[in-house]
Design an enzyme around this catalytic site. Structure first.
Site, short mmCIF file in Angstrom:
data_model
loop_
_atom_site.label_atom_id
_atom_site.label_comp_id
_atom_site.label_asym_id
_atom_site.label_seq_id
_atom_site.Cartn_x
_atom_site.Cartn_y
_atom_site.Cartn_z
N ASP A 59 0.82 -1.21 0.00
CA ASP A 59 0.00 0.00 0.00
C ASP A 59 0.85 1.26 0.00
O ASP A 59 0.46 2.29 -0.57
CB ASP A 59 -0.92 0.01 1.23
CG ASP A 59 -2.05 -1.01 1.10
OD1 ASP A 59 -2.28 -1.51 -0.01
OD2 ASP A 59 -2.70 -1.28 2.13
N ASP A 158 -5.29 13.28 21.86
CA ASP A 158 -3.98 12.94 21.29
C ASP A 158 -3.85 13.46 19.87
O ASP A 158 -2.74 13.61 19.36
CB ASP A 158 -3.77 11.43 21.29
CG ASP A 158 -3.40 10.89 22.67
OD1 ASP A 158 -3.19 11.71 23.59
OD2 ASP A 158 -3.34 9.66 22.82
N ASN A 172 -7.95 6.00 10.17
CA ASN A 172 -9.27 6.39 10.66
C ASN A 172 -10.00 5.22 11.31
O ASN A 172 -10.62 5.37 12.37
CB ASN A 172 -10.09 6.96 9.51
CG ASN A 172 -11.52 7.24 9.87
OD1 ASN A 172 -11.82 8.20 10.57
ND2 ASN A 172 -12.44 6.40 9.38
#
Length: 269
Positions: A59, A158, A172
């Protein structure tokens, strides 16, 4: 093979040739061997002359290739010679031309990040997501605005992610954000370890929204911003919106396209 036009385009399909192929590979032994074998079988033209770019790796290579050829109109077909390979097709040497002829093509539009630091303004594109992260042990303090209206006066966390549909199954998803169908004209706004407000789990926004993130205490609580693999440190303000013109083109085998991959992730447990 036909390419779907962008959602707001009046054109629905246009033919794409697959006669001339350019093979690019990551620097692993497995990927380089695949490049050698496929080049011997199908030929390997320079990228500038290619109808289709075939990326051999994982990827990371696919994201690099999409960034490198953003706006060129050249479709990119990946075959997995890496590890995860969510953006890649299965590697097979012998039927590549047939697979390309039947492949589904998706046009993706990246996010544009404008990050402000004491040294100036920096721009970068993100196919997956723009993420802000604390740089020290202290949580970040952020103010979140959407289309010029403040929605969260203070988010202590964070960090925070703005993800495209393409990136909704990446960082995500690990941060418990929503998975978005690839054709959805939406963005995911997802906090990372929100401390206050503790129960806020993020938002789903229209893809035309502009997200402004102001760092409230940038010297005591420094924050970095990343657009895919481009990182800007010590930011004071970050604006994120869908890029107006840049777009990439990605290909998947018709029997296991991106929509199917995302649906599979939605029902994975």
């Amino acid at each position: 093979m036909y390419q779907s036009a962008p959602p707001n385009s009046a054109e629905h399909f246009r033919p794409v040739s697959t006669d001339k192929l350019a093979f690019v590979a990551s620097d692993t032994e497995e990927a380089l061997k695949a490049q050698e074998d496929l080049s011997a079988r199908y030929g390997n033209v320079p990228v500038a002359e290619a109808d289709v770019i075939v990326a051999l790796g994982g990827d990371g290579l696919m994201l690099q290739t999409l960034h490198r050829h953003m706006g060129s109109g050249k479709p990119i077909y990946g075959m997995n010679r890496g590890s995860v390979g969510f953006l890649m097709n299965e590697y097979r040497e012998f039927d590549l031309k047939d697979r390309l002829a039947l492949a589904d093509i998706t046009t993706i539009r990246p996010l544009e990040m404008t990050a402000t630091t004491a040294n100036g303004i920096h721009h970068a594109l993100a196919i997956n997501e723009v993420s802000l992260l604390r740089q020290t042990s202290q949580a970040a303090r952020l103010r979140i605005s959407v289309d010029g209206r403040v929605r969260l006066e203070e988010l202590v966390c964070d960090g925070i992610i703005v993800a495209t549909p393409a990136g909704s199954t990446a960082y995500n998803l690990s941060a418990h954000g929503p998975i978005l169908p690839i054709t959805a004209q939406l963005l995911a706004l997802t906090p990372i370890s929100a401390f206050r407000p503790r129960r806020w789990r993020g938002a789903i926004l229209p893809n035309g929204a502009k997200v402004d993130i102001e760092i409230l205490d940038p010297f005591k609580r420094p924050v970095s911003a990343s657009a895919d693999h481009t990182e800007i440190r010590n930011v004071t303000h970050v604006a994120v919106r869908e890029a107006a013109e840049a777009e990439g083109v990605i290909m998947f085998d018709s029997d296991h396209g991106w929509d199917e991959r995302i649906l599979t992730e939605m029902f994975r447990y």
